[in-house]
Design a protein around this motif. Structure first.
Motif, mmCIF file in Angstrom:
data_model
loop_
_atom_site.group_PDB
_atom_site.id
_atom_site.type_symbol
_atom_site.label_atom_id
_atom_site.label_comp_id
_atom_site.label_asym_id
_atom_site.label_seq_id
_atom_site.Cartn_x
_atom_site.Cartn_y
_atom_site.Cartn_z
ATOM 1 N N GLY A 107 38.544 37.076 47.405
ATOM 2 C CA GLY A 107 39.409 37.372 46.279
ATOM 3 C C GLY A 107 38.729 37.063 44.959
ATOM 4 N N ALA A 108 39.531 36.684 43.964
ATOM 5 C CA ALA A 108 39.006 36.380 42.633
ATOM 6 C C ALA A 108 40.012 35.517 41.895
ATOM 7 N N HIS A 109 39.527 34.806 40.894
ATOM 8 C CA HIS A 109 40.409 33.968 40.076
ATOM 9 C C HIS A 109 41.119 34.838 39.047
ATOM 10 N N CYS A 110 42.375 34.503 38.791
ATOM 11 C CA CYS A 110 43.153 35.205 37.772
ATOM 12 C C CYS A 110 42.468 35.030 36.429
ATOM 13 N N ILE A 133 44.539 42.071 41.416
ATOM 14 C CA ILE A 133 44.802 43.432 40.953
ATOM 15 C C ILE A 133 44.057 43.627 39.637
ATOM 16 N N ARG A 134 43.376 44.756 39.523
ATOM 17 C CA ARG A 134 42.596 45.034 38.308
ATOM 18 C C ARG A 134 43.458 45.791 37.307
ATOM 19 N N CYS A 135 43.535 45.244 36.103
ATOM 20 C CA CYS A 135 44.292 45.888 35.029
ATOM 21 C C CYS A 135 43.418 46.941 34.363
ATOM 22 N N ARG A 136 44.022 47.727 33.479
ATOM 23 C CA ARG A 136 43.256 48.751 32.770
ATOM 24 C C ARG A 136 42.296 48.139 31.760
ATOM 25 N N CYS A 137 42.503 46.871 31.467
ATOM 26 C CA CYS A 137 41.536 46.198 30.601
ATOM 27 C C CYS A 137 40.320 45.724 31.384
ATOM 28 N N ASP A 138 40.257 46.102 32.677
ATOM 29 C CA ASP A 138 39.126 45.840 33.564
ATOM 30 C C ASP A 138 38.993 44.370 33.962
ATOM 31 N N LYS A 139 40.087 43.610 33.893
ATOM 32 C CA LYS A 139 40.091 42.234 34.348
ATOM 33 C C LYS A 139 41.000 42.095 35.564
ATOM 34 N N LEU A 140 40.705 41.089 36.376
ATOM 35 C CA LEU A 140 41.480 40.862 37.588
ATOM 36 C C LEU A 140 42.521 39.782 37.344
ATOM 37 N N PHE A 141 43.763 40.057 37.838
ATOM 38 C CA PHE A 141 44.864 39.111 37.660
ATOM 39 C C PHE A 141 45.604 38.957 38.989
ATOM 40 N N CYS A 142 46.343 37.849 39.083
ATOM 41 C CA CYS A 142 47.227 37.662 40.237
ATOM 42 C C CYS A 142 48.465 38.514 40.052
ATOM 43 N N LYS A 143 49.296 38.563 41.081
ATOM 44 C CA LYS A 143 50.487 39.426 41.024
ATOM 45 C C LYS A 143 51.481 38.978 39.966
ATOM 46 N N ASP A 144 51.446 37.701 39.585
ATOM 47 C CA ASP A 144 52.408 37.201 38.597
ATOM 48 C C ASP A 144 51.987 37.512 37.167
#
Length: 277
Positions: A7-10, A23-34
């Protein structure tokens, strides 16, 4: 030994949780579901207005979760336009094919009513109805009296087409083998193979109701006549009884069976008989 990275850190500093399914946002960063929602991580794609932050034109087209009253973006909305989609399974429900957020992605979470593709399809209702006609449930036990044989109504005329007539006879014979009871009480508890049984439909003179019985193929016709007369409560005191083939005619003629011969030598399995004075 170092543990493998999964996985990856939020990307939100205040969270920084290690998410196994980021989950990858359109800003190209990975975030948790929250924190995947643009509002929760102050996504740079947001446009600040005087009243409240709104999403820029590309972000406003994000598909929302298909669950009722859920305003979170769906998982598929964040990856559908990604360039790295080769071999990727769409983030949709495998049953209803709709896209949900991480909280509602499982069928149980969004009360999915679509059929499970991993379960066998339901049996055809028409086929079940046909099987129920051919193999009805037996209501009587092996210890019941044979005189309570299931009565059946007389069938319609045999089809003129020989092929259809043969098919109808096979179906009727299957029904008889399933429902017929031993005519001779002595055969009640005997294990008589199906190939050694002779199944008959028997009715009394001037009556449309028939009963289903089976005899051993070694049964003499005269003995079978006496047994059937007892079942149908007919007496030969005033007039003799005759066991006849049911040929659809009131004429006896050659249809009268000979009492001194075996029943199996004079009729076929599944024949209809009439007991007459």
């Amino acid at each position: 030994m170092d543990l493998p990275t999964i996985g990856a850190h939020c990307a939100l500093d205040a969270c920084n949780i290690n998410d196994f399914l980021p989950i990858r946002c359109r800003c190209d960063k990975l975030f948790c579901k929250d924190h995947i929602s643009p509002e929760t991580h102050a996504c740079p794609t947001l446009i600040q207005t005087k009243d409240k932050p709104t999403i820029s034109t590309p972000q406003q087209k994000l598909q929302r979760c298909a669950a009722d009253k859920c305003n979170k973006p769906s998982l598929e909305a964040f990856v559908a336009d990604s360039s790295d989609t080769n071999g990727r399974t769409p983030a949709v429900c495998e049953r209803c094919k709709q896209s949900f957020c991480a909280s509602h992605r499982s069928p149980a979470s969004h009360s999915c009513t679509a059929p499970d593709p991993h379960l066998p399809p339901p049996r055809n209702e028409a086929a079940k109805a046909i099987l129920a006609q051919i193999f009805p449930t037996r209501s009587s036990s092996s210890s019941s009296n044979t005189s309570s044989a299931v009565p059946v109504k007389r069938k319609a005329a045999v089809p003129a087409n020989p092929r259809k007539a043969a098919q109808l006879r096979q179906v009727e014979l299957m029904k008889m083998r399933h429902r017929a009871q031993p005519a001779d009480p002595r055969d009640q508890n005997r294990n008589v193979p199906i190939g050694e049984r002779l199944h008959v439909k028997i009715s009394a003179e001037n009556k449309d109701e028939e009963k289903l019985f089976w005899f051993q193929k070694t049964m003499a016709t005269g003995k079978a006549l006496d047994i059937l007369a007892a079942h149908l409560e007919m007496s030969s005191n005033k007039a003799p009884l005759y066991l006849c083939r049911d040929n659809g005619s009131e004429q006896e003629g050659d249809s009268v069976l000979q009492n001194d011969k075996l029943l199996a030598d004079q009729i076929e399995d599944g024949s209809s008989l009439i007991l007459r004075h």
